[in-house]
Structure formats: C-alpha cells, structure tokens
Design a protein around this motif. Sequence first.
Motif, PDB file in Angstrom:
ATOM      1  N   ILE A 117      -6.176   8.622   4.204  1.00 32.80           N
ATOM      2  CA  ILE A 117      -7.304   9.431   3.715  1.00 32.80           C
ATOM      3  C   ILE A 117      -6.912   9.797   2.286  1.00 32.80           C
ATOM      4  N   ILE A 118      -7.764   9.490   1.327  1.00 33.43           N
ATOM      5  CA  ILE A 118      -7.399   9.694  -0.074  1.00 33.43           C
ATOM      6  C   ILE A 118      -8.084  10.940  -0.630  1.00 33.43           C
ATOM      7  N   LEU A 119      -7.284  11.778  -1.285  1.00 32.26           N
ATOM      8  CA  LEU A 119      -7.792  13.052  -1.791  1.00 32.26           C
ATOM      9  C   LEU A 119      -7.414  13.221  -3.252  1.00 32.26           C
ATOM     10  N   SER A 120      -8.266  13.889  -3.989  1.00 31.29           N
ATOM     11  CA  SER A 120      -7.901  14.199  -5.365  1.00 31.29           C
ATOM     12  C   SER A 120      -8.842  15.255  -5.905  1.00 31.29           C
ATOM     13  N   ALA A 121      -8.368  15.945  -6.934  1.00 27.75           N
ATOM     14  CA  ALA A 121      -9.246  16.899  -7.604  1.00 27.75           C
ATOM     15  C   ALA A 121     -10.019  16.179  -8.699  1.00 27.75           C
TER      16      ALA A 121
ATOM     17  N   VAL B 172      -1.756   8.372  10.505  1.00 27.17           N
ATOM     18  CA  VAL B 172      -2.642   8.585   9.349  1.00 27.17           C
ATOM     19  C   VAL B 172      -1.882   9.327   8.246  1.00 27.17           C
ATOM     20  N   VAL B 173      -2.046   8.849   7.002  1.00 26.98           N
ATOM     21  CA  VAL B 173      -1.412   9.525   5.871  1.00 26.98           C
ATOM     22  C   VAL B 173      -2.498  10.090   4.961  1.00 26.98           C
ATOM     23  N   LEU B 174      -2.404  11.385   4.677  1.00 30.47           N
ATOM     24  CA  LEU B 174      -3.303  11.999   3.694  1.00 30.47           C
ATOM     25  C   LEU B 174      -2.620  11.858   2.340  1.00 30.47           C
ATOM     26  N   VAL B 175      -3.272  11.172   1.415  1.00 33.01           N
ATOM     27  CA  VAL B 175      -2.633  10.891   0.123  1.00 33.01           C
ATOM     28  C   VAL B 175      -3.326  11.650  -0.995  1.00 33.01           C
ATOM     29  N   ASP B 176      -2.559  12.522  -1.655  1.00 36.69           N
ATOM     30  CA  ASP B 176      -3.072  13.185  -2.851  1.00 36.69           C
ATOM     31  C   ASP B 176      -2.767  12.249  -4.019  1.00 36.69           C
ATOM     32  N   LEU B 177      -3.718  12.068  -4.915  1.00 37.53           N
ATOM     33  CA  LEU B 177      -3.461  11.096  -5.992  1.00 37.53           C
ATOM     34  C   LEU B 177      -2.527  11.629  -7.071  1.00 37.53           C
ATOM     35  N   GLU B 178      -2.677  12.916  -7.428  1.00 34.57           N
ATOM     36  CA  GLU B 178      -1.831  13.432  -8.513  1.00 34.57           C
ATOM     37  C   GLU B 178      -0.585  14.082  -7.927  1.00 34.57           C
ATOM     38  N   MET B 179       0.535  13.392  -8.071  1.00 33.00           N
ATOM     39  CA  MET B 179       1.806  13.965  -7.622  1.00 33.00           C
ATOM     40  C   MET B 179       2.879  13.513  -8.608  1.00 33.00           C
ATOM     41  N   PRO B 180       3.897  14.327  -8.837  1.00 32.05           N
ATOM     42  CA  PRO B 180       4.972  13.911  -9.733  1.00 32.05           C
ATOM     43  C   PRO B 180       5.885  12.889  -9.045  1.00 32.05           C
ATOM     44  N   ILE B 181       6.785  12.288  -9.793  1.00 37.00           N
ATOM     45  CA  ILE B 181       7.796  11.311  -9.325  1.00 37.00           C
ATOM     46  C   ILE B 181       7.145  10.003  -8.872  1.00 37.00           C
ATOM     47  N   MET B 182       6.357  10.060  -7.817  1.00 41.51           N
ATOM     48  CA  MET B 182       5.619   8.852  -7.421  1.00 41.51           C
ATOM     49  C   MET B 182       4.220   9.302  -7.034  1.00 41.51           C
ATOM     50  N   ASP B 183       3.212   8.862  -7.792  1.00 45.69           N
ATOM     51  CA  ASP B 183       1.861   9.356  -7.518  1.00 45.69           C
ATOM     52  C   ASP B 183       1.209   8.616  -6.341  1.00 45.69           C
ATOM     53  N   GLY B 184      -0.004   9.043  -5.999  1.00 47.04           N
ATOM     54  CA  GLY B 184      -0.679   8.505  -4.825  1.00 47.04           C
ATOM     55  C   GLY B 184      -0.984   7.024  -4.936  1.00 47.04           C
ATOM     56  N   VAL B 185      -1.307   6.584  -6.157  1.00 50.12           N
ATOM     57  CA  VAL B 185      -1.646   5.168  -6.337  1.00 50.12           C
ATOM     58  C   VAL B 185      -0.414   4.312  -6.045  1.00 50.12           C
ATOM     59  N   GLU B 186       0.740   4.757  -6.568  1.00 49.46           N
ATOM     60  CA  GLU B 186       1.979   4.004  -6.319  1.00 49.46           C
ATOM     61  C   GLU B 186       2.353   4.060  -4.837  1.00 49.46           C
TER      62      GLU B 186
END
Length: 408
Positions: free
Chosen positions: A84-88, A55-69
């Motif tokens: 599991i998708i997470l974001s503020a 399982v990968v917990l993915v934060d959407l806002e990240m530098p270099i390569m974001d969660g969507v990519e």
Amino acid sequence: MKSVISELSILVTDDSLTQRQYAKELCSDLGVKDLHDAANGADALKVLEARSVDVVLVDLEMPIMDGVELIRSMAQKKMTSSVIILSAKDPILIASVGTMAEADGLHVLGTFQKPLLPDALECSLLRFIQDIKNQASEPKAPVENEVTALELSEALANGELTLAFQPKLTVHGLMLKGVEALARWRHPQKGAISPGVFIPLAERHGMIDALTRNLLQLAFEHKRSWQNYGLRFNLAFNLSPLSLADSDMVDWLCKLTEDYGISPSEVTFEVTENALLGELASAIRTLARLRLKGFHISIDDYGTGFANAQQLSRVPATELKIDRSLVHRAAARPQQRTILASTVDLAKKLNLTTVAEGVETEEDFRIITDLGVDLVQGYYLSKPLFPDDLLVWIKSGLSQLRRQQEQK
Ligand code: C2E
Ligand code: CA
Ligand code: CA
C-alpha cells in the motif's frame, strides 16, 4: 489460507514515529496482531529478510532508503507481493509510483495521499484477502511453453493459428458495437501459446506480415459469415507497428474488403500508443491512408506509453482504448481515477470514441459508466470467444447479461 484481516502480518514503514504509530493503531483497530515497523527502507528490508510479511505500507519520503528504492528492492528480491503506497506528495506522483511498482511485479493494494483513512486501509486489506481466495480457486496457469520461430512458421503454413473474438459493448444499454479479433495458437503438443509470446516472435523473425495477412483473411471470412446471418457489427483487428511500415498493406487491404464484400467503415485497426512514437512519419502515412479508405483507427493500450496530447492529436484516430492498468480497480485508487477521468476528458476533446478495456468487476464498470466512457470490453462482460461460442453468446448470453445488469 488467511480468511480475515486479523490474521494478516503487516509492516508499516514511515520515518515519522507519529505516523508509524497512527498506522499501527489503525491496523490494531482492525484486529491485526502481527505488526512490524521500520523507519526507512533499509530497516524495512531487514525486517522482510527475517520474516515473511503479507502487506507492506510504504511511505515514499524516508531518509537513507526512500519508498521508491524500497519498492524496487522488494520486487528484485521477490520479498513480498503486496504493498500500500502512501505519501504526503501530490496524487499524480503517488499513482505513478504505483504504476512502477506494478510494472516491477508487485501487487498494489492501494495508493493514497496521507493521512491514511481507516476505510481505505480496510478496503485495501480486504482486497488482499479476496485475492488470496481468487488465487486458491483459479487453476494454475500452465508454464509458458518455449516455441521456436520454425514451429510458428509451420503453424502458419498449417493453419494452426485461429482467432477468438471479444465483444465491445456500449456502456449504455449494452449494445453489441463490435468484436476484437485476438490471435490464438494451440500447439498440438505444447498446448495454448499466448499471443504475448508468438506475436513478438513473429515480429523478431520477419513473419509478422505473413501472420497479419493470414489472420486478417480469417477475420474477414468470419465477418462475411456473420453478415450472411444478418449480423452487422464492427470488426477490430490489432496491427503490429511493423505492419504500419508495410507500404503494400493498404492496397492489399482494400482489395481484401472488396473480395469479401466488407465495408471499411465496419473495420477498426488497433495500433498501440507506442507504435506511434517510433517511425512516426511512416506510421501516420499508413494510418492516414487507411482513414481515407474509410477504415477506423483505434489507439490501443493508451496509458501505458508516453504519447502526449499533441502526439495524439496528430494521429488520424477515431477511437482511444484506455488500457486496463488505468481502468481496473480505479474505484479503489483516487489518483488513478483522476488520471482516468482526465484521459476520458482528453479523448472527448479530441472527438475520439472512448473504450475502456480490462473491465473485470462491477466496480470497474460503475466507474467507467460514471465517467461517461462510450464502449466497454472486459471479462466482466465477456471473455474472448471462439466463433461458435460468440454466436451462442449473441443469441442468449447477451440478453442474459442485460437482464443481470438491469437488476443491479
Ligand atoms: P490487446 O490488444 O490489448 O488485447 C487485449 C488483451 O486483454 C487480450 O489478451 C484479452 O484476452 C485480454 N483481456 C480482455 N479482457 C480482459 C480483462 O477483463 N482482464 C484481463 N486481465 N485481460 C483481458 P490476449 O488475447 O492474450 O492478447 C494479448 C495481446 O497480443 C493483445 O493485447 C495484442 O496486443 C496482441 N495480439 C493479439 N492478437 C493479435 C493479432 O492478431 N495481431 C497483433 N499484431 N497483435 C495481437
Ligand atoms: Ca487491442
Ligand atoms: Ca489493449
């Protein structure tokens, strides 16, 4: 087979060190030992290249390569199947990324607004375990056989195409409101071919009108025989967007209902939301004529396309079928639940009967009951049934289902 959470391997991706540590602590509290972390999508891909992770917990806002990519790359490289998708950010955005991830073939265990709560994490991970168990117990789906347009035209001529019928029930009281006819084809050598394969084949090769007319006739034969048994319920039938451009269809249909002694008010045509976006004018003309003759019109697969409220209000529909992707597992996904609730609300404002499709679990059923959806369809209540099985189900299965539901 992994049977408990503590055996899972988990990758936490988040650019914030504090958030990463917090998520890892939540996992540790659940007993997980095989834990990895990454501060951006690119680092996460490196971890995934080196080892397999459940399982990968993915934060959407990240530098270099974001969660969507990251989600896109994981899907393309078929690296891991559960996220599991997470974001503020706002819930609608998170939910739409979740829908995108599922369309890419990933398995979305949950979509949450931060902070991630311990219960939400635990439920998502339990779902993962449950899914592995289900996969192990389900027989493997046979590989879809290739079929040709020629074989389909022969099947049509030989009457190899048949229909299964799936009950549509009232949410309150589980009364049988109608059945949806679903095309079935058992090829003598290649076995069962899915309508998801042969309907598009028929559409591409100019056979859809012939197929539709052939199956409609068959559906009406069944309806007439049910009426002869004293059984009166609605018959729903899927119409291809191409059939809406067939200008003779309406007259042909009216004649057919007369020939079979069927009332148009007991027939519903289901058309997909996207069919209404193409040749809208001709589609609306056909639908309006069908309505004038007394048939019902249902907007199918609602939630998968792009029709907006204004487009919806222009269609002379009587029913809105909310797609399985909005319904199934909404209980575990607060954002999806919100979208589902507003869809039900919109349908009610437009005076449309609401149908939830793809209700697979007690949880799904509970949520649509809470939201005041009118009708329900899905494996939880009944799979599509061949005519003989449908009669048995009406005689005994249905009352058994009601008793089970009352005990809950
Ligand atoms: P649809 O109109 O959205 O039909 C519902 C599909 O969902 C059916 O798949 C049904 O078997 C399946 N289903 C029902 N309950 C559940 C559930 O709880 N969980 C899940 N996962 N699936 C559920 P099916 O029979 O394979 O049909 C696929 C599609 O093929 C239909 O989607 C419809 O778009 C098309 N189709 C089927 N028969 C006809 C037909 O006679 N004419 C045309 N034009 N299209 C047809
Ligand atoms: Ca349908
Ligand atoms: Ca549908």
